[in-house]
Design a protein around this motif. Sequence first.
Motif, PDB file in Angstrom:
ATOM      1  N   ASP A 116       0.834  -1.209   0.000  1.00 14.02           N
ATOM      2  CA  ASP A 116       0.000   0.000   0.000  1.00 14.02           C
ATOM      3  C   ASP A 116       0.868   1.258   0.000  1.00 14.02           C
ATOM      4  O   ASP A 116       0.620   2.186  -0.790  1.00 14.02           O
ATOM      5  CB  ASP A 116      -0.932  -0.012   1.228  1.00 14.02           C
ATOM      6  CG  ASP A 116      -1.866   1.169   1.232  1.00 14.02           C
ATOM      7  OD1 ASP A 116      -2.594   1.373   0.229  1.00 14.02           O
ATOM      8  OD2 ASP A 116      -1.871   1.913   2.233  1.00 14.02           O
ATOM      9  N   LYS A 117       1.877   1.286   0.851  1.00 11.30           N
ATOM     10  CA  LYS A 117       2.781   2.454   0.893  1.00 11.30           C
ATOM     11  C   LYS A 117       3.509   2.616  -0.441  1.00 11.30           C
ATOM     12  O   LYS A 117       3.621   3.731  -0.965  1.00 11.30           O
ATOM     13  CB  LYS A 117       3.790   2.282   2.033  1.00 11.30           C
ATOM     14  CG  LYS A 117       4.747   3.437   2.165  1.00 11.30           C
ATOM     15  CD  LYS A 117       5.716   3.216   3.317  1.00 11.30           C
ATOM     16  CE  LYS A 117       6.706   4.364   3.393  1.00 11.30           C
ATOM     17  NZ  LYS A 117       7.690   4.145   4.454  1.00 11.30           N
ATOM     18  N   ARG A 120       1.117   4.033  -3.047  1.00 11.11           N
ATOM     19  CA  ARG A 120       0.798   5.444  -2.833  1.00 11.11           C
ATOM     20  C   ARG A 120       1.972   6.341  -3.240  1.00 11.11           C
ATOM     21  O   ARG A 120       1.769   7.436  -3.746  1.00 11.11           O
ATOM     22  CB  ARG A 120       0.432   5.704  -1.370  1.00 11.11           C
ATOM     23  CG  ARG A 120      -0.998   5.270  -1.048  1.00 11.11           C
ATOM     24  CD  ARG A 120      -1.426   5.617   0.372  1.00 11.11           C
ATOM     25  NE  ARG A 120      -0.868   4.633   1.312  1.00 11.11           N
ATOM     26  CZ  ARG A 120       0.039   4.904   2.249  1.00 11.11           C
ATOM     27  NH1 ARG A 120       0.451   6.122   2.455  1.00 11.11           N
ATOM     28  NH2 ARG A 120       0.492   3.959   3.048  1.00 11.11           N
ATOM     29  N   THR A 121       3.196   5.882  -3.033  1.00 13.65           N
ATOM     30  CA  THR A 121       4.356   6.718  -3.371  1.00 13.65           C
ATOM     31  C   THR A 121       4.772   6.609  -4.821  1.00 13.65           C
ATOM     32  O   THR A 121       5.533   7.432  -5.287  1.00 13.65           O
ATOM     33  CB  THR A 121       5.568   6.343  -2.497  1.00 13.65           C
ATOM     34  OG1 THR A 121       5.530   4.999  -2.102  1.00 13.65           O
ATOM     35  CG2 THR A 121       5.817   7.246  -1.384  1.00 13.65           C
ATOM     36  N   LYS A 123       2.668   6.482  -7.656  1.00 17.12           N
ATOM     37  CA  LYS A 123       1.560   6.713  -8.594  1.00 17.12           C
ATOM     38  C   LYS A 123       2.033   7.495  -9.773  1.00 17.12           C
ATOM     39  O   LYS A 123       2.864   8.323  -9.746  1.00 17.12           O
ATOM     40  CB  LYS A 123       0.414   7.451  -7.900  1.00 17.12           C
ATOM     41  CG  LYS A 123      -0.350   6.527  -6.992  1.00 17.12           C
ATOM     42  CD  LYS A 123      -1.580   7.235  -6.459  1.00 17.12           C
ATOM     43  CE  LYS A 123      -2.406   6.240  -5.649  1.00 17.12           C
ATOM     44  NZ  LYS A 123      -3.617   6.764  -5.190  1.00 17.12           N
TER      45      LYS A 123
END
Length: 123
Positions: A116-117, A120-121, A123
């Motif tokens: 997930d991290k 998100r970083t 994209k």
Amino acid sequence: MDKEDEAKQLASWEFLKFMVSPEEQAYWNANTGYFPVNKKAYDLKAVKDNLVKYPQFQTAIDQLHASSPDSRGALLGIFPEARATTETNIESMLAGKLSPQEALDNAAKTVNAAIDKYNRTNK
């Protein structure tokens, strides 16, 4: 691969050439099931005999060779972290510190959070 020792450099190079030779890669494939890194190995008897014995391996070979360069290799941006997390949890389970379910849950929670991290970083 000592840069200071020419004999060691030469020996290392000779060893690498030996290991990726068609004959050694055919042996490697027939005895491990891993893909040969040298395409000429597919022409050798050891690989051909192994494919007769285990025809299901041909499917994986065909899929690998038909895949685009964009989809080859591990497609997990956090692969080293995921591997380390999995290994740590397996070791804890084998040492009796965690149940199999606890080890699985811990690994899944940590890896999913890292994915997930990462997503998100990146994209």
